[in-house]
Design a protein around this motif. Structure first.
Motif, PDB file in Angstrom:
ATOM      1  N   ILE A 290     -24.764-134.763 -18.896  1.00  0.00           N
ATOM      2  CA  ILE A 290     -25.758-134.707 -17.813  1.00  0.00           C
ATOM      3  C   ILE A 290     -26.459-133.348 -17.802  1.00  0.00           C
ATOM      4  O   ILE A 290     -27.686-133.258 -17.680  1.00  0.00           O
ATOM      5  CB  ILE A 290     -25.085-134.985 -16.453  1.00  0.00           C
ATOM      6  CG1 ILE A 290     -24.665-136.451 -16.374  1.00  0.00           C
ATOM      7  CG2 ILE A 290     -26.035-134.660 -15.306  1.00  0.00           C
ATOM      8  CD1 ILE A 290     -23.835-136.791 -15.158  1.00  0.00           C
ATOM      9  N   LYS A 291     -25.678-132.281 -17.951  1.00  0.00           N
ATOM     10  CA  LYS A 291     -26.258-130.935 -17.959  1.00  0.00           C
ATOM     11  C   LYS A 291     -27.230-130.760 -19.125  1.00  0.00           C
ATOM     12  O   LYS A 291     -28.287-130.122 -18.988  1.00  0.00           O
ATOM     13  CB  LYS A 291     -25.153-129.879 -18.012  1.00  0.00           C
ATOM     14  CG  LYS A 291     -24.338-129.800 -16.720  1.00  0.00           C
ATOM     15  CD  LYS A 291     -23.195-128.793 -16.841  1.00  0.00           C
ATOM     16  CE  LYS A 291     -22.396-128.730 -15.545  1.00  0.00           C
ATOM     17  NZ  LYS A 291     -21.251-127.788 -15.627  1.00  0.00           N
TER      18      LYS A 291
ATOM     19  N   ASP B  32     -36.641-132.219 -16.404  1.00  0.00           N
ATOM     20  CA  ASP B  32     -36.544-131.533 -15.119  1.00  0.00           C
ATOM     21  C   ASP B  32     -36.514-132.560 -13.973  1.00  0.00           C
ATOM     22  O   ASP B  32     -37.496-132.756 -13.254  1.00  0.00           O
ATOM     23  CB  ASP B  32     -37.722-130.572 -14.954  1.00  0.00           C
ATOM     24  CG  ASP B  32     -37.606-129.738 -13.684  1.00  0.00           C
ATOM     25  OD1 ASP B  32     -38.630-129.227 -13.215  1.00  0.00           O
ATOM     26  OD2 ASP B  32     -36.484-129.627 -13.141  1.00  0.00           O
ATOM     27  N   VAL B  33     -35.368-133.219 -13.801  1.00  0.00           N
ATOM     28  CA  VAL B  33     -35.283-134.290 -12.796  1.00  0.00           C
ATOM     29  C   VAL B  33     -34.071-134.137 -11.871  1.00  0.00           C
ATOM     30  O   VAL B  33     -33.745-135.058 -11.127  1.00  0.00           O
ATOM     31  CB  VAL B  33     -35.224-135.677 -13.480  1.00  0.00           C
ATOM     32  CG1 VAL B  33     -36.518-135.996 -14.193  1.00  0.00           C
ATOM     33  CG2 VAL B  33     -34.023-135.775 -14.431  1.00  0.00           C
ATOM     34  N   SER B  34     -33.387-132.992 -11.907  1.00  0.00           N
ATOM     35  CA  SER B  34     -32.147-132.856 -11.137  1.00  0.00           C
ATOM     36  C   SER B  34     -32.372-133.035  -9.637  1.00  0.00           C
ATOM     37  O   SER B  34     -31.467-133.473  -8.918  1.00  0.00           O
ATOM     38  CB  SER B  34     -31.498-131.488 -11.400  1.00  0.00           C
ATOM     39  OG  SER B  34     -32.364-130.446 -11.017  1.00  0.00           O
TER      40      SER B  34
ATOM     41  N   VAL C  84     -32.865-137.264  -9.105  1.00  0.00           N
ATOM     42  CA  VAL C  84     -31.904-138.291  -9.496  1.00  0.00           C
ATOM     43  C   VAL C  84     -30.828-138.510  -8.428  1.00  0.00           C
ATOM     44  O   VAL C  84     -30.366-137.577  -7.773  1.00  0.00           O
ATOM     45  CB  VAL C  84     -31.244-137.947 -10.852  1.00  0.00           C
ATOM     46  CG1 VAL C  84     -30.366-136.711 -10.746  1.00  0.00           C
ATOM     47  CG2 VAL C  84     -30.425-139.128 -11.368  1.00  0.00           C
ATOM     48  N   VAL C  85     -30.465-139.776  -8.245  1.00  0.00           N
ATOM     49  CA  VAL C  85     -29.357-140.176  -7.378  1.00  0.00           C
ATOM     50  C   VAL C  85     -28.327-140.884  -8.260  1.00  0.00           C
ATOM     51  O   VAL C  85     -28.662-141.855  -8.939  1.00  0.00           O
ATOM     52  CB  VAL C  85     -29.821-141.136  -6.264  1.00  0.00           C
ATOM     53  CG1 VAL C  85     -28.632-141.555  -5.404  1.00  0.00           C
ATOM     54  CG2 VAL C  85     -30.912-140.509  -5.418  1.00  0.00           C
ATOM     55  N   PHE C  86     -27.102-140.376  -8.269  1.00  0.00           N
ATOM     56  CA  PHE C  86     -26.040-141.044  -9.023  1.00  0.00           C
ATOM     57  C   PHE C  86     -25.378-142.084  -8.114  1.00  0.00           C
ATOM     58  O   PHE C  86     -24.826-141.756  -7.069  1.00  0.00           O
ATOM     59  CB  PHE C  86     -25.015-140.033  -9.529  1.00  0.00           C
ATOM     60  CG  PHE C  86     -25.536-139.180 -10.645  1.00  0.00           C
ATOM     61  CD1 PHE C  86     -25.935-137.868 -10.409  1.00  0.00           C
ATOM     62  CD2 PHE C  86     -25.670-139.694 -11.925  1.00  0.00           C
ATOM     63  CE1 PHE C  86     -26.429-137.083 -11.432  1.00  0.00           C
ATOM     64  CE2 PHE C  86     -26.174-138.920 -12.958  1.00  0.00           C
ATOM     65  CZ  PHE C  86     -26.561-137.614 -12.717  1.00  0.00           C
ATOM     66  N   GLU C  87     -25.478-143.333  -8.531  1.00  0.00           N
ATOM     67  CA  GLU C  87     -24.984-144.453  -7.736  1.00  0.00           C
ATOM     68  C   GLU C  87     -23.602-144.839  -8.261  1.00  0.00           C
ATOM     69  O   GLU C  87     -23.454-145.280  -9.405  1.00  0.00           O
ATOM     70  CB  GLU C  87     -25.951-145.625  -7.871  1.00  0.00           C
ATOM     71  CG  GLU C  87     -25.965-146.554  -6.685  1.00  0.00           C
ATOM     72  CD  GLU C  87     -27.165-147.490  -6.740  1.00  0.00           C
ATOM     73  OE1 GLU C  87     -28.314-147.011  -6.626  1.00  0.00           O
ATOM     74  OE2 GLU C  87     -26.950-148.687  -6.922  1.00  0.00           O
TER      75      GLU C  87
ATOM     76  N   VAL D  68     -22.473-132.264  -9.265  1.00  0.00           N
ATOM     77  CA  VAL D  68     -23.861-132.730  -9.393  1.00  0.00           C
ATOM     78  C   VAL D  68     -24.689-132.359  -8.163  1.00  0.00           C
ATOM     79  O   VAL D  68     -25.894-132.104  -8.276  1.00  0.00           O
ATOM     80  CB  VAL D  68     -23.936-134.250  -9.675  1.00  0.00           C
ATOM     81  CG1 VAL D  68     -23.300-134.575 -11.016  1.00  0.00           C
ATOM     82  CG2 VAL D  68     -23.302-135.079  -8.571  1.00  0.00           C
ATOM     83  N   LYS D  69     -24.032-132.319  -6.987  1.00  0.00           N
ATOM     84  CA  LYS D  69     -24.756-131.888  -5.783  1.00  0.00           C
ATOM     85  C   LYS D  69     -25.188-130.431  -5.910  1.00  0.00           C
ATOM     86  O   LYS D  69     -26.267-130.050  -5.456  1.00  0.00           O
ATOM     87  CB  LYS D  69     -23.865-132.064  -4.553  1.00  0.00           C
ATOM     88  CG  LYS D  69     -23.560-133.506  -4.193  1.00  0.00           C
ATOM     89  CD  LYS D  69     -24.622-134.157  -3.356  1.00  0.00           C
ATOM     90  CE  LYS D  69     -24.588-133.659  -1.943  1.00  0.00           C
ATOM     91  NZ  LYS D  69     -25.546-134.367  -1.085  1.00  0.00           N
ATOM     92  N   ALA D  70     -24.344-129.627  -6.530  1.00  0.00           N
ATOM     93  CA  ALA D  70     -24.678-128.213  -6.734  1.00  0.00           C
ATOM     94  C   ALA D  70     -25.887-128.052  -7.654  1.00  0.00           C
ATOM     95  O   ALA D  70     -26.594-127.041  -7.588  1.00  0.00           O
ATOM     96  CB  ALA D  70     -23.474-127.469  -7.306  1.00  0.00           C
TER      97      ALA D  70
END
Length: 656
Positions: free
Chosen positions: A511-512, A519-521, A524-527, A547-549
């Motif tokens: 992911i990183k 540039d989509v951090s 994006v929503v991780f479901e 991922v929230k960070a």
């Protein structure tokens, strides 16, 4: 504050000689002496340091002194050969004859330590009093300090009054027979330090509340700092949701959702199921009316419950409509089959009377002892086969299904492998509509597979991908293509991931790396699907925090499906709840689905979470969901999944 030393020796005259002038040389020093056993034991609460002759007390008396946890300096002719050294570890001692100067040095050392401890304790107490949470200090299982909030909560005027009434900390708390509460035992302090979510039930002076307990252990002082946070309303809310989610409204039996939960989590493994269906129940409802139908459903439930009562390993569940299910945790197949057969006979002989009507009923059952396939699905397959063959019941055997399943798996494994090689794993995009503005604000990215000229739903290949170790490749392909698609679009978008992805150590690194390319951090929503596959919630919570960070958001998918764990949800730093399609699609016609959905939305609002309703397939569902306060809708009423995210608004639905 005065520092009291007790000198315990057979010769009290020697004590007077040794301590002569000590009171004037050291401020706040108080010296007492005794050679009386009872007097010594009674003075323990009033002293800070003891000089104790090794020959003065017997073993039992000495053990009482040790329990006081006071510092002890032993006085001995030869400590190595003293009997006392055989059963305790002597930490400090001086030799007889006693040197007055050595005694003075020892007292000064311990006074210095004591003053340091007092300062720290006063600092801790001041900090605790300033806290907005009730808290207390515990030493040797006793409360040594409670801040004003806790004293007020327990209706005590002072810490002294608390000491008079509460001898041990466990007297403050009680246990409840509920999964939300931890059983009280002698180690709950240590457990609450290790576990971030220990709930204890406080019952005192007719005041009953539930508190979340967090504990910090001060090793140097062997003291616990305990913080209490009132979670009574949260627990009541969770209990209410659980009851609605797991209970059939008509019969008050546990429902299908609870059975699914028990199949996954129950300590006693369910080894067999029997699904029982009333024959031609629709005709009964149509001819006699729904009141009569409801009466029969309740009476039939009582008959089955009464019949299986002698079998403690069996349990009855009520499914929607006219279906019941008996679970069994015993390996005795003959017994279970016999119970089902005799239950069918009992129901057949029963004449149901309601108003002026006398109604006969028959039932059909499907039994599964499967160890390789889903018991609920296979029991239903057996039920359908029994109906087709006009039999009272049939039993499903794994051997009947294995060959066909194997062939099917091989076909789809080959198709999937080819699709991955040819880059035929593609992404479709379904819009999420703001229920107030009808604008499209988000998209969910959905995987599809191209097979020749057909677009294949994941229903046909996703489970196979997990069995054939190709699932992670699919997830990464969807993520890469979705990130690329939305890099230059002004939409939030979600991608589905599972615990299997999160558990993979390389997944977060992947992911990183993707964020370096796209540039989509912040879009994006991780479901995440919270299902029975989650083995370690700490791993899940750490991933969410990571991922929230990075600026991402997190949604819990299929919430309310029967796997939802409210206790863990309260600990997770999420942004959205997606209400399960099975609830949304029935919300207009099923009162229970409506109640559960309403409670979930209210629950989400109390936690400041946004809600998304899946399976909004028509106008009636949309208006029901909107009126309940759901934030977003997703479903075919607005749009099917699209090849590209080009829909910006659904204003055309505004006046429908």
């Amino acid at each position: 504050m005065q520092f009291t030393v007790m000198f315990c020796n057979e010769d009290l005259n020697m004590c007077k000689e040794i301590f002569k002038g000590f009171n004037t040389l050291m401020d706040n020093l108080n010296i007492i002496s005794s050679n009386d056993h009872e007097e010594i034991l009674n003075q323990l609460d009033a002293v800070n340091l003891i000089f104790l002759s090794t020959t003065l007390l017997n073993k039992k008396q000495h053990e009482r002194v040790l329990k006081s946890n006071l510092p002890i300096i032993y006085m001995s002719e030869n400590i190595k050969h003293d009997n006392i050294a055989k059963y305790i570890n002597v930490l400090d001692y001086i030799n007889k004859p006693i040197d007055s100067d050595e005694v003075g040095i020892k007292i000064k050392q311990y006074m210095k330590i004591h003053n340091k401890e007092l300062k720290l304790q006063n600092f801790i107490k001041a900090a605790m009093d300033a806290s907005y949470l009730p808290n207390l200090l515990i030493q040797n299982n006793k409360v040594i300090f409670a801040n004003e909030l806790l004293l007020a909560l327990l209706q005590f005027e002072s810490i002294e009054q608390l000491h008079d009434e509460i001898k041990e900390i466990n007297e403050l708390f009680s246990k409840k027979n509920n999964h939300l509460y931890k059983e009280i035992n002698s180690t709950w302090f240590e457990n609450s330090q290790k576990e971030s979510n220990t709930n204890l039930f406080l019952s005192h002076k007719n005041k009953e509340q539930t508190y979340n307990v967090k504990t910090t252990y001060l090793n140097e002082y062997d003291t616990y700092v305990v913080y209490l946070r009132d979670v009574t309303k949260e627990i009541e809310h969770e209990t209410q949701i659980t009851n609605i989610l797991y209970t059939d409204d008509l019969t008050k039996l546990e429902n299908r959702t609870k059975l699914i939960h028990d199949l996954r989590y129950d300590e006693k493994e369910i080894v067999s199921l029997a699904v029982i269906d009333i024959n031609s129940f629709k005709e009964i409802n149509d001819f006699y009316g729904h009141k009569t139908g409801d009466h029969i459903l309740k009476e039939l439930a009582l008959i089955i419950v009464d019949y299986i009562k002698p079998y403690s390993h069996m349990k009855l569940y009520k499914f929607p409509a006219d279906i019941y299910c008996i679970s069994n945790t015993s390996n005795n197949k003959e017994e279970f089959t016999d119970v089902v057969r005799k239950t069918i006979d009992t129901i057949e002989k029963k004449v149901f009377v309601f108003d002026q009507y006398e109604i006969d009923t028959r039932v059909t059952a499907g039994i599964s002892f499967s160890t390789k396939n889903n018991k609920l699905i296979t029991a239903d397959l057996a039920l359908q086969a029994a109906k087709k063959d006009h039999k009272d019941y049939l039993v499903f055997y794994d051997e009947l299904d294995n060959l066909e399943e194997y062939k099917n798996n091989m076909i789809w494994t080959k198709k999937l492998k080819t699709a991955l090689l040819k880059d035929n794993i593609i992404v479709y995009y379904q819009p999420l509509v703001n229920n107030l503005t009808l604008k499209v604000e988000k998209y969910e990215c959905l995987v599809r597979m191209i097979d020749e000229e057909s677009i294949i739903s994941p229903f046909f290949f996703l489970d196979i991908s997990k069995k054939s170790n190709q699932y992670h490749k699919i997830t990464r392909s969807v993520i890469q293509k979705s990130f690329k698609e939305f890099e230059n679009l002004d939409f939030e978008f979600s991608v589905n991931i599972s615990y299997e992805d999160i558990e993979n150590q390389d997944f977060l690194l992947f992911i990183k790396e993707m964020f370096k390319l796209y540039d989509v951090s912040n879009k994006v929503v991780f479901e995440i699907l919270e299902d029975e596959g989650i083995k370690n919630y700490t791993i899940l919570a750490n991933f969410i925090n990571e991922v929230k960070a990075m600026g991402c958001k997190v949604a819990i998918d299929d919430f309310g499906s029967g796997y939802s764990n409210f206790e863990h949800l309260l600990k997770m730093n999420i942004d959205y709840l997606k209400i399960d399609a099975s609830l949304v699609k029935n919300i207009v016609n099923d009162e229970n689905s409506y109640k559960v959905t309403k409670t979930i939305i209210d629950f989400a609002k109390s936690l400041n979470l946004k809600t998304i309703a899946e399976y909004v397939e028509n106008k009636d569902i949309y208006h029901a969901i909107k009126d309940l306060g759901a934030d977003y809708s997703q479903g075919y009423y607005f749009s099917a999944p699209l090849k590209s995210p080009t829909l910006y608004s659904c204003k055309d639905k505004e006046n429908i």
